[in-house]
Design a protein around this motif. Sequence first.
Motif, PDB file in Angstrom:
ATOM      1  N   PHE A 106       0.826  -1.218   0.000  1.00  0.00           N
ATOM      2  CA  PHE A 106       0.000   0.000   0.000  1.00  0.00           C
ATOM      3  C   PHE A 106       0.855   1.260   0.000  1.00  0.00           C
ATOM      4  CE2 PHE A 106       0.009   2.358   4.017  1.00  0.00           C
ATOM      5  CZ  PHE A 106       0.854   1.565   4.776  1.00  0.00           C
ATOM      6  N   ASP A 138       8.365  -2.345   3.678  1.00  0.00           N
ATOM      7  CA  ASP A 138       7.747  -1.962   2.409  1.00  0.00           C
ATOM      8  C   ASP A 138       7.958  -0.515   1.988  1.00  0.00           C
ATOM      9  OD1 ASP A 138       6.756  -4.443   1.711  1.00  0.00           O
ATOM     10  OD2 ASP A 138       4.994  -4.195   2.981  1.00  0.00           O
ATOM     11  N   PRO A 247      -4.280  -2.498   9.462  1.00  0.00           N
ATOM     12  CA  PRO A 247      -3.075  -3.113  10.036  1.00  0.00           C
ATOM     13  C   PRO A 247      -1.985  -2.059  10.189  1.00  0.00           C
ATOM     14  CG  PRO A 247      -3.358  -3.796   7.732  1.00  0.00           C
ATOM     15  CD  PRO A 247      -4.518  -2.905   8.067  1.00  0.00           C
ATOM     16  N   GLY A 249       1.574  -0.013  11.947  1.00  0.00           N
ATOM     17  CA  GLY A 249       2.903  -0.048  12.529  1.00  0.00           C
ATOM     18  C   GLY A 249       3.296   1.341  13.009  1.00  0.00           C
ATOM     19  N   PHE A 251       1.411   3.870  12.110  1.00  0.00           N
ATOM     20  CA  PHE A 251       0.084   4.474  12.189  1.00  0.00           C
ATOM     21  C   PHE A 251      -0.125   5.648  11.238  1.00  0.00           C
ATOM     22  CE2 PHE A 251       0.117   1.674  15.698  1.00  0.00           C
ATOM     23  CZ  PHE A 251      -1.194   1.268  15.844  1.00  0.00           C
ATOM     24  N   GLY A 252       0.610   5.628  10.103  1.00  0.00           N
ATOM     25  CA  GLY A 252       0.353   6.605   9.058  1.00  0.00           C
ATOM     26  C   GLY A 252      -0.945   6.279   8.330  1.00  0.00           C
ATOM     27  N   ASN A 253      -1.142   5.005   8.059  1.00  0.00           N
ATOM     28  CA  ASN A 253      -2.328   4.564   7.342  1.00  0.00           C
ATOM     29  C   ASN A 253      -3.597   4.921   8.133  1.00  0.00           C
ATOM     30  OD1 ASN A 253      -3.661   3.288   5.263  1.00  0.00           O
ATOM     31  ND2 ASN A 253      -2.852   1.250   5.672  1.00  0.00           N
ATOM     32  N   ALA A 301       6.496  -5.571   8.930  1.00  0.00           N
ATOM     33  CA  ALA A 301       6.328  -4.159   8.557  1.00  0.00           C
ATOM     34  C   ALA A 301       5.607  -3.377   9.661  1.00  0.00           C
ATOM     35  CB  ALA A 301       5.570  -4.039   7.241  1.00  0.00           C
ATOM     36  N   MET A 302       5.135  -4.102  10.677  1.00  0.00           N
ATOM     37  CA  MET A 302       4.450  -3.429  11.782  1.00  0.00           C
ATOM     38  C   MET A 302       5.246  -3.545  13.085  1.00  0.00           C
ATOM     39  SD  MET A 302       0.512  -4.259  10.794  1.00  0.00           S
ATOM     40  CE  MET A 302       0.324  -5.784  11.698  1.00  0.00           C
ATOM     41  N   HIS A 356       0.172  -9.251   7.741  1.00  0.00           N
ATOM     42  CA  HIS A 356      -0.361  -7.963   8.218  1.00  0.00           C
ATOM     43  C   HIS A 356      -1.868  -7.895   7.997  1.00  0.00           C
ATOM     44  CE1 HIS A 356       3.720  -7.749   6.659  1.00  0.00           C
ATOM     45  NE2 HIS A 356       3.983  -6.991   7.713  1.00  0.00           N
ATOM     46  N   ALA A 383      -0.282  -5.558   1.807  1.00  0.00           N
ATOM     47  CA  ALA A 383       0.756  -6.111   0.926  1.00  0.00           C
ATOM     48  C   ALA A 383       0.246  -7.371   0.227  1.00  0.00           C
ATOM     49  CB  ALA A 383       2.023  -6.437   1.708  1.00  0.00           C
TER      50      ALA A 383
HETATM   51  C1  PLP Z   1       4.054  -0.173   6.425  1.00  0.00           C
HETATM   52  C2  PLP Z   1       3.161  -1.338   6.511  1.00  0.00           C
HETATM   53  C3  PLP Z   1       2.175  -1.422   7.497  1.00  0.00           C
HETATM   54  C4  PLP Z   1       2.037  -0.360   8.570  1.00  0.00           C
HETATM   55  O1  PLP Z   1       1.566   0.875   8.069  1.00  0.00           O
HETATM   56  P1  PLP Z   1       1.682   2.188   8.952  1.00  0.00           P
HETATM   57  O2  PLP Z   1       1.150   3.283   8.101  1.00  0.00           O
HETATM   58  O3  PLP Z   1       3.119   2.353   9.291  1.00  0.00           O
HETATM   59  O4  PLP Z   1       0.855   1.947  10.173  1.00  0.00           O
HETATM   60  C5  PLP Z   1       1.335  -2.514   7.483  1.00  0.00           C
HETATM   61  N1  PLP Z   1       1.462  -3.496   6.579  1.00  0.00           N
HETATM   62  C6  PLP Z   1       2.397  -3.455   5.613  1.00  0.00           C
HETATM   63  C7  PLP Z   1       2.483  -4.574   4.664  1.00  0.00           C
HETATM   64  C8  PLP Z   1       3.261  -2.372   5.541  1.00  0.00           C
HETATM   65  O5  PLP Z   1       4.185  -2.346   4.585  1.00  0.00           O
END
Ligand code: PLP
Length: 435
Positions: A106, A138, A247, A249, A251-253, A301-302, A356, A383
């Motif tokens: 993503f 990612d 999902p 990590g 927390f930008g998403n 990735a998290m 994730h 992903a």
């Molecule tokens: C980066 C990533 C996340 C976490 O996204 P954030 O915006 O950092 O919370 C989750 N899943 C995948 C596959 C990622 O590459």
Amino acid sequence: MIFHSTKNKDLTATLEEAVFRSLPPDNGLYMPEKIPQINPEFLNSIETRSFKEIAVEVAHTLLSEDISREDIQAIIDRAYDFEAPIVKITPDDYVLELFHGPSMAFKDFGARFMAALMSHFLMRSQKEIKILVATSGDTGGAVAQGFHKVPGISVTILYPSGKVSDIQEKQLTTLGHNVRALEVDGTFDDCQKLVKEAFLDSELTSKFNLASANSINIARLIPQSFYFFSAYAQLKKLGKPLVFSVPSGNFGNLSAGLLAYRMGLPVEQFLASTNLNNAVPRYLNSGSFEPLPSVETISNAMDVGNPSNFIRMTRFFNDDWDLIKEKISGYFFDDEQTKKTMREIFGNTNYVLCPHTAIAYRALEEYRQINKSDFTGVFLSTAHPAKFVDLVEETLGKSIDVPERLQSLLSIEKVSIKMNPSYSEFKRLLMSDLH
Ligand SMILES: *Cc1c(COP(=O)(O)O)cnc(C)c1O
């Protein structure tokens, strides 16, 4: 749009300044000063719009003071030759597939927009830009692809040695040209710390035009709101409230989802779904934010101990914990639960989830157990499962299809520069660059 620092409302920046500086000088994060509302008439007919039309409207709503609608259209056209389709998984649950971009994660949505936006600003100047980016998996691939061969921009990627998948590593280390990879003997948090320190180092910032491509950059946050609107557009006809499981990590998403919500997108609930790096779910439970060092999981990735967008999340609610916990529910799962979910959903539906995405699905199921209201669940697939082919095949006990785009990478030799998580070493390397 005017941005200000999360630490000081008087420290403001234009879009262009916020994008190239990444961080305000006081080490806060840039936030929009005011959040413009999406046109209600647009929302009324949004189901008739394409992803790109939605992206243009949302970006125009936010950035009309900075960029003409024509230029926004050109940026969106340049950034997106891929879509964010919704796929039905169970009667009430849908997956929002965000892995159809060049790096198959993503993060392409943010990185591609950011690259196009920076090029737009650079067309008017002769500046040379040096992008620094730390990746837990990612981000690096998406940024490398997004900026590869873009004139006037060089990219330095830091990643934790041995903590990203083979395919992820190949995506960082095989492009060459203006992209180089630093393989750091440490964790993602170490990488992130090195990058942050570089931005606060006046000797470096006076020699180079440094820019960040991490999710702290507002140019990545803004475009990630597009697909929340697009998901709504695709599911509007069902007429039910939406619950988004994200999902997370750094927390930008999720922060981008909150931006969409604050712009007027109807969302019933957000689920902050993560692994054992659970500072945010613990905060939602207790009201106190206590980050811990990151721990390794299969959803690598998290693996973020101290999520950098946490402050943005809370700021969208004026730092009021009671309001936040009303709108966001926290979930976290360990590796065994993650694998069990991957097997269950594959057994029931034949759909293959990356680890994730499996966490996001599982959170939605648990939320459904305690919340009997009638809603449509959307879990974000961050992903393509083939990015973690070894883990996925081992978990499911069968082989999966690997798209050609990923398969061909595996035979290319990786090129990386090994280094310790030491700032002086990192700085020496950067200072020895020509410009
Ligand atoms: C980066 C990533 C996340 C976490 O996204 P954030 O915006 O950092 O919370 C989750 N899943 C995948 C596959 C990622 O590459």
